[in-house]
Design a protein around this motif. Structure first.
Motif, mmCIF file in Angstrom:
data_model
loop_
_atom_site.group_PDB
_atom_site.id
_atom_site.type_symbol
_atom_site.label_atom_id
_atom_site.label_comp_id
_atom_site.label_asym_id
_atom_site.label_seq_id
_atom_site.Cartn_x
_atom_site.Cartn_y
_atom_site.Cartn_z
ATOM 1 N N THR A 1 0.803 -1.217 0.000
ATOM 2 C CA THR A 1 0.000 0.000 0.000
ATOM 3 C C THR A 1 0.842 1.276 0.000
ATOM 4 N N ASN A 2 2.126 1.163 0.246
ATOM 5 C CA ASN A 2 3.012 2.317 0.207
ATOM 6 C C ASN A 2 3.409 2.548 -1.255
ATOM 7 N N ASP A 3 2.983 3.665 -1.831
ATOM 8 C CA ASP A 3 3.247 3.935 -3.253
ATOM 9 C C ASP A 3 4.734 3.990 -3.571
ATOM 10 N N ILE A 4 5.518 4.565 -2.688
ATOM 11 C CA ILE A 4 6.952 4.682 -2.931
ATOM 12 C C ILE A 4 7.595 3.299 -2.920
ATOM 13 N N PHE A 5 7.273 2.493 -1.925
ATOM 14 C CA PHE A 5 7.846 1.156 -1.859
ATOM 15 C C PHE A 5 7.364 0.300 -3.030
ATOM 16 N N SER A 6 6.128 0.474 -3.408
ATOM 17 C CA SER A 6 5.586 -0.253 -4.555
ATOM 18 C C SER A 6 6.355 0.098 -5.836
ATOM 19 N N CYS A 7 6.653 1.369 -6.009
ATOM 20 C CA CYS A 7 7.440 1.822 -7.155
ATOM 21 C C CYS A 7 8.834 1.207 -7.110
ATOM 22 N N PHE A 8 9.441 1.198 -5.938
ATOM 23 C CA PHE A 8 10.755 0.578 -5.765
ATOM 24 C C PHE A 8 10.703 -0.906 -6.119
ATOM 25 N N VAL A 9 9.696 -1.604 -5.649
ATOM 26 C CA VAL A 9 9.560 -3.037 -5.933
ATOM 27 C C VAL A 9 9.427 -3.262 -7.437
ATOM 28 N N PHE A 10 8.645 -2.429 -8.109
ATOM 29 C CA PHE A 10 8.455 -2.565 -9.555
ATOM 30 C C PHE A 10 9.800 -2.510 -10.290
ATOM 31 N N TYR A 11 10.586 -1.469 -10.034
ATOM 32 C CA TYR A 11 11.872 -1.327 -10.724
ATOM 33 C C TYR A 11 12.871 -2.395 -10.277
ATOM 34 N N SER A 12 12.811 -2.789 -9.020
ATOM 35 C CA SER A 12 13.706 -3.833 -8.528
ATOM 36 C C SER A 12 13.441 -5.166 -9.218
ATOM 37 N N VAL A 13 12.179 -5.500 -9.379
ATOM 38 C CA VAL A 13 11.840 -6.757 -10.056
ATOM 39 C C VAL A 13 12.281 -6.694 -11.521
ATOM 40 N N LEU A 14 12.106 -5.553 -12.169
ATOM 41 C CA LEU A 14 12.582 -5.423 -13.554
ATOM 42 C C LEU A 14 14.103 -5.625 -13.628
ATOM 43 N N LEU A 15 14.826 -5.084 -12.664
ATOM 44 C CA LEU A 15 16.280 -5.245 -12.645
ATOM 45 C C LEU A 15 16.683 -6.701 -12.423
ATOM 46 N N VAL A 16 15.987 -7.383 -11.533
ATOM 47 C CA VAL A 16 16.284 -8.795 -11.284
ATOM 48 C C VAL A 16 15.982 -9.622 -12.532
ATOM 49 N N ILE A 17 14.884 -9.324 -13.204
ATOM 50 C CA ILE A 17 14.565 -10.019 -14.459
ATOM 51 C C ILE A 17 15.668 -9.767 -15.480
ATOM 52 N N LYS A 18 16.144 -8.520 -15.563
ATOM 53 C CA LYS A 18 17.239 -8.202 -16.486
ATOM 54 C C LYS A 18 18.477 -9.020 -16.147
ATOM 55 N N MET A 19 18.755 -9.199 -14.877
ATOM 56 C CA MET A 19 19.910 -10.006 -14.483
ATOM 57 C C MET A 19 19.718 -11.468 -14.895
ATOM 58 N N TYR A 20 18.519 -11.986 -14.748
ATOM 59 C CA TYR A 20 18.246 -13.358 -15.205
ATOM 60 C C TYR A 20 18.430 -13.473 -16.713
ATOM 61 N N VAL A 21 17.984 -12.460 -17.447
ATOM 62 C CA VAL A 21 18.133 -12.474 -18.902
ATOM 63 C C VAL A 21 19.613 -12.516 -19.281
ATOM 64 N N ILE A 22 20.448 -11.744 -18.595
ATOM 65 C CA ILE A 22 21.882 -11.767 -18.885
ATOM 66 C C ILE A 22 22.461 -13.152 -18.584
ATOM 67 N N ALA A 23 22.007 -13.780 -17.511
ATOM 68 C CA ALA A 23 22.485 -15.129 -17.191
ATOM 69 C C ALA A 23 22.107 -16.108 -18.298
ATOM 70 N N ILE A 24 20.887 -15.979 -18.802
ATOM 71 C CA ILE A 24 20.439 -16.851 -19.896
ATOM 72 C C ILE A 24 21.251 -16.578 -21.158
ATOM 73 N N ILE A 25 21.469 -15.304 -21.452
ATOM 74 C CA ILE A 25 22.282 -14.942 -22.628
ATOM 75 C C ILE A 25 23.681 -15.535 -22.488
ATOM 76 N N THR A 26 24.274 -15.433 -21.306
ATOM 77 C CA THR A 26 25.615 -15.983 -21.089
ATOM 78 C C THR A 26 25.624 -17.489 -21.349
ATOM 79 N N GLY A 27 24.637 -18.175 -20.830
ATOM 80 C CA GLY A 27 24.552 -19.619 -21.055
ATOM 81 C C GLY A 27 24.375 -19.973 -22.519
ATOM 82 N N GLN A 28 23.535 -19.220 -23.213
ATOM 83 C CA GLN A 28 23.310 -19.481 -24.630
ATOM 84 C C GLN A 28 24.562 -19.207 -25.459
ATOM 85 N N VAL A 29 25.281 -18.155 -25.104
ATOM 86 C CA VAL A 29 26.523 -17.840 -25.813
ATOM 87 C C VAL A 29 27.556 -18.937 -25.544
ATOM 88 N N ARG A 30 27.609 -19.431 -24.314
ATOM 89 C CA ARG A 30 28.514 -20.546 -24.005
ATOM 90 C C ARG A 30 28.212 -21.744 -24.905
#
Length: 149
Positions: A6-35
């Protein structure tokens, strides 16, 4: 069980944090595929599974992908800490959102510059852009807690 933030600021933080974590997973997948594509495996058992010990080797592009991932861990993890604490200090929603957005965009640009080997100083500028909101959040956190220290 539904979780409501219910905290708008924390909710906004969570949104961008989850996007960043997803981006990190994507890089891990890219690294594996390149390997796999380059047949450059870090572990002998993986090389054996994919053709033999001659593929237990380094590849410059695999290493580039891996370094992009390591760089994210070095920068996204502190952001997750700073952003969570910063969200508790009561900043304005607009200012907090700007901090989170600038960090996110800077990290995405940094990753693109890293993976595509864009000309210098593209990656360095993206890095600096992402560090500005972190420094700002750190200073605001220190200011907010200084009265209690």
């Amino acid at each position: 069980m539904a979780v409501m933030i219910t905290n708008d600021i924390f909710s906004c933080f969570v949104f961008y944090s989850v996007l960043l974590v997803i981006k990190m997973y994507v890089i891990a997948i890219i690294t594996g595929q390149v390997r796999l594509r380059k047949k450059a495996f870090a572990n002998p058992e993986d090389a054996l599974r994919h053709g033999g010990l001659q593929y237990h080797r380094e590849d410059p592009y695999v290493e580039r992908c891996r370094r992009a991932h390591v760089n994210d861990m070095e920068n996204v993890l502190p952001f997750l800490f700073l952003g969570a604490i910063y969200s508790l200090t009561g900043p304005s929603l607009a200012v907090a959102r700007l901090h989170f957005l600038v960090f996110f965009v800077g990290r995405v640009l940094h990753t693109i510059a890293y993976l595509l080997a864009l000309r210098a100083p593209t990656r360095s500028l993206a890095y600096i852009v992402a560090q500005i909101p972190c420094l700002s959040m750190a200073l605001q956190i220190l200011t907010a807690v200084a009265a209690y220290a």
